[in-house]
Design a protein around this motif. Structure first.
Motif, PDB file in Angstrom:
ATOM      1  N   LEU A   7      17.891  -6.960  10.610  1.00  0.00           N
ATOM      2  CA  LEU A   7      16.441  -6.830  10.636  1.00  0.00           C
ATOM      3  C   LEU A   7      15.964  -6.122  11.901  1.00  0.00           C
ATOM      4  O   LEU A   7      15.066  -5.287  11.854  1.00  0.00           O
ATOM      5  CB  LEU A   7      15.797  -8.212  10.527  1.00  0.00           C
ATOM      6  CG  LEU A   7      14.280  -8.259  10.463  1.00  0.00           C
ATOM      7  CD1 LEU A   7      13.783  -7.594   9.194  1.00  0.00           C
ATOM      8  CD2 LEU A   7      13.805  -9.692  10.538  1.00  0.00           C
ATOM      9  N   THR A   8      16.575  -6.436  13.027  1.00  0.00           N
ATOM     10  CA  THR A   8      16.144  -5.862  14.302  1.00  0.00           C
ATOM     11  C   THR A   8      16.889  -4.588  14.685  1.00  0.00           C
ATOM     12  O   THR A   8      16.531  -3.952  15.663  1.00  0.00           O
ATOM     13  CB  THR A   8      16.306  -6.881  15.454  1.00  0.00           C
ATOM     14  OG1 THR A   8      17.689  -7.214  15.577  1.00  0.00           O
ATOM     15  CG2 THR A   8      15.481  -8.117  15.218  1.00  0.00           C
ATOM     16  N   GLY A   9      17.923  -4.238  13.951  1.00  0.00           N
ATOM     17  CA  GLY A   9      18.692  -3.045  14.293  1.00  0.00           C
ATOM     18  C   GLY A   9      19.684  -3.281  15.415  1.00  0.00           C
ATOM     19  O   GLY A   9      20.089  -2.355  16.107  1.00  0.00           O
ATOM     20  N   THR A  10      20.103  -4.528  15.609  1.00  0.00           N
ATOM     21  CA  THR A  10      21.043  -4.872  16.678  1.00  0.00           C
ATOM     22  C   THR A  10      22.454  -4.422  16.305  1.00  0.00           C
ATOM     23  O   THR A  10      22.908  -4.641  15.196  1.00  0.00           O
ATOM     24  CB  THR A  10      21.017  -6.377  16.942  1.00  0.00           C
ATOM     25  OG1 THR A  10      19.700  -6.733  17.366  1.00  0.00           O
ATOM     26  CG2 THR A  10      22.017  -6.776  18.009  1.00  0.00           C
ATOM     27  N   LYS A  11      23.123  -3.795  17.258  1.00  0.00           N
ATOM     28  CA  LYS A  11      24.517  -3.369  17.091  1.00  0.00           C
ATOM     29  C   LYS A  11      25.316  -3.862  18.287  1.00  0.00           C
ATOM     30  O   LYS A  11      24.846  -3.817  19.420  1.00  0.00           O
ATOM     31  CB  LYS A  11      24.630  -1.839  17.024  1.00  0.00           C
ATOM     32  CG  LYS A  11      23.832  -1.196  15.924  1.00  0.00           C
ATOM     33  CD  LYS A  11      24.551  -1.281  14.631  1.00  0.00           C
ATOM     34  CE  LYS A  11      23.766  -0.485  13.587  1.00  0.00           C
ATOM     35  NZ  LYS A  11      24.227  -0.681  12.277  1.00  0.00           N
ATOM     36  N   HIS A  12      26.528  -4.315  18.013  1.00  0.00           N
ATOM     37  CA  HIS A  12      27.421  -4.803  19.063  1.00  0.00           C
ATOM     38  C   HIS A  12      28.551  -3.798  19.273  1.00  0.00           C
ATOM     39  O   HIS A  12      28.978  -3.138  18.324  1.00  0.00           O
ATOM     40  CB  HIS A  12      27.995  -6.164  18.673  1.00  0.00           C
ATOM     41  CG  HIS A  12      26.926  -7.204  18.466  1.00  0.00           C
ATOM     42  ND1 HIS A  12      26.346  -7.876  19.508  1.00  0.00           N
ATOM     43  CD2 HIS A  12      26.320  -7.650  17.342  1.00  0.00           C
ATOM     44  CE1 HIS A  12      25.437  -8.707  19.029  1.00  0.00           C
ATOM     45  NE2 HIS A  12      25.394  -8.591  17.715  1.00  0.00           N
ATOM     46  N   PRO A  13      29.063  -3.701  20.511  1.00  0.00           N
ATOM     47  CA  PRO A  13      30.170  -2.766  20.759  1.00  0.00           C
ATOM     48  C   PRO A  13      31.452  -3.226  20.080  1.00  0.00           C
ATOM     49  O   PRO A  13      31.599  -4.402  19.739  1.00  0.00           O
ATOM     50  CB  PRO A  13      30.312  -2.780  22.281  1.00  0.00           C
ATOM     51  CG  PRO A  13      29.765  -4.091  22.703  1.00  0.00           C
ATOM     52  CD  PRO A  13      28.691  -4.443  21.712  1.00  0.00           C
ATOM     53  N   ASP A  14      32.349  -2.295  19.868  1.00  0.00           N
ATOM     54  CA  ASP A  14      33.648  -2.637  19.298  1.00  0.00           C
ATOM     55  C   ASP A  14      34.400  -3.547  20.266  1.00  0.00           C
ATOM     56  O   ASP A  14      34.216  -3.482  21.488  1.00  0.00           O
ATOM     57  CB  ASP A  14      34.481  -1.366  19.058  1.00  0.00           C
ATOM     58  CG  ASP A  14      33.899  -0.494  17.960  1.00  0.00           C
ATOM     59  OD1 ASP A  14      33.196  -1.040  17.069  1.00  0.00           O
ATOM     60  OD2 ASP A  14      34.140   0.730  17.988  1.00  0.00           O
ATOM     61  N   ARG A  15      35.272  -4.364  19.702  1.00  0.00           N
ATOM     62  CA  ARG A  15      36.093  -5.235  20.551  1.00  0.00           C
ATOM     63  C   ARG A  15      37.015  -4.389  21.416  1.00  0.00           C
ATOM     64  O   ARG A  15      37.512  -3.363  20.984  1.00  0.00           O
ATOM     65  CB  ARG A  15      36.918  -6.172  19.686  1.00  0.00           C
ATOM     66  CG  ARG A  15      36.078  -7.171  18.956  1.00  0.00           C
ATOM     67  CD  ARG A  15      36.931  -8.043  18.067  1.00  0.00           C
ATOM     68  NE  ARG A  15      36.077  -8.823  17.208  1.00  0.00           N
ATOM     69  CZ  ARG A  15      35.983 -10.139  17.267  1.00  0.00           C
ATOM     70  NH1 ARG A  15      36.714 -10.807  18.120  1.00  0.00           N
ATOM     71  NH2 ARG A  15      35.164 -10.786  16.457  1.00  0.00           N
ATOM     72  N   GLY A  16      37.212  -4.852  22.611  1.00  0.00           N
ATOM     73  CA  GLY A  16      38.120  -4.165  23.514  1.00  0.00           C
ATOM     74  C   GLY A  16      37.464  -3.091  24.369  1.00  0.00           C
ATOM     75  O   GLY A  16      38.108  -2.523  25.245  1.00  0.00           O
ATOM     76  N   VAL A  17      36.187  -2.808  24.139  1.00  0.00           N
ATOM     77  CA  VAL A  17      35.486  -1.815  24.967  1.00  0.00           C
ATOM     78  C   VAL A  17      35.069  -2.502  26.264  1.00  0.00           C
ATOM     79  O   VAL A  17      34.366  -3.513  26.249  1.00  0.00           O
ATOM     80  CB  VAL A  17      34.249  -1.238  24.244  1.00  0.00           C
ATOM     81  CG1 VAL A  17      33.498  -0.284  25.152  1.00  0.00           C
ATOM     82  CG2 VAL A  17      34.660  -0.553  22.963  1.00  0.00           C
TER      83      VAL A  17
END
Length: 170
Positions: A7-17
């Motif tokens: 809903l908010t357009g939240t994105k999380h980084p890939d694991r290990g970054v």
């Protein structure tokens, strides 16, 4: 990714970054600037309530022909606040209607202002005769919020931070 993240357009980084420092994220975002980019990322003024602002180069005379040719009818500004403790960037989108008067853009701050997460894109098509005399369809105008938002989001995620779209306030 949960329902609220969508809903908010939240994105999380890939694991290990490996997360960068606040200055590393700021440098990555400011590094998106360039003479060929139709947008600018800049430090925000104190009254803007953010750390960084990204917006179309609509007010720069050198870019007037580009935006007039694409018949831009809306403009988008993204206010961004860096939250080092949470390793996230909060982004708030603001959109205005644009009118063109003799090749010069004018922002209209009437009813067409919106705030929150702008995810829309729109296209307008015209039907007419092509050079060979046959009927054809041609794209007349295009607005795509992703052209401004995607490079910003990608830079933040590559820096190991979360991109969190703010729906109500920064």
């Amino acid at each position: 990714m949960g329902f609220l993240d969508r809903l908010t357009g939240t994105k999380h980084p890939d694991r290990g970054v490996e997360p960068r420092s606040t200055e590393g994220v700021r440098a990555a975002l400011l590094g998106l600037n360039g003479p060929e980019a139709p947008y600018v990322v800049r430090a925000a003024a104190p009254a803007e309530g953010a750390d960084l602002v990204a917006e179309w180069r609509l007010r720069e005379p050198a870019w007037h022909p580009y935006f007039a040719r694409t018949q831009l009818d809306r403009t988008l500004r993204i206010r961004m606040r860096l939250l080092p403790a949470a390793r996230e960037l909060r982004a708030l989108d603001e959109q205005w209607k644009v009118t063109w008067t003799g090749g010069t853009p004018t922002l209209v701050l009437e009813r067409e202002y919106s705030r929150g997460q702008v995810t829309e894109s729109s296209r307008e098509w015209t039907v007419g005769r092509r050079a060979d005399g046959r009927l054809g369809v041609e794209e007349a105008a295009r607005f795509d919020a992703a052209a401004l938002k995607d490079p910003l989001r990608d830079a933040v995620l590559a820096a190991g931070w979360t991109w969190r779209g703010a729906v109500f306030r920064l």
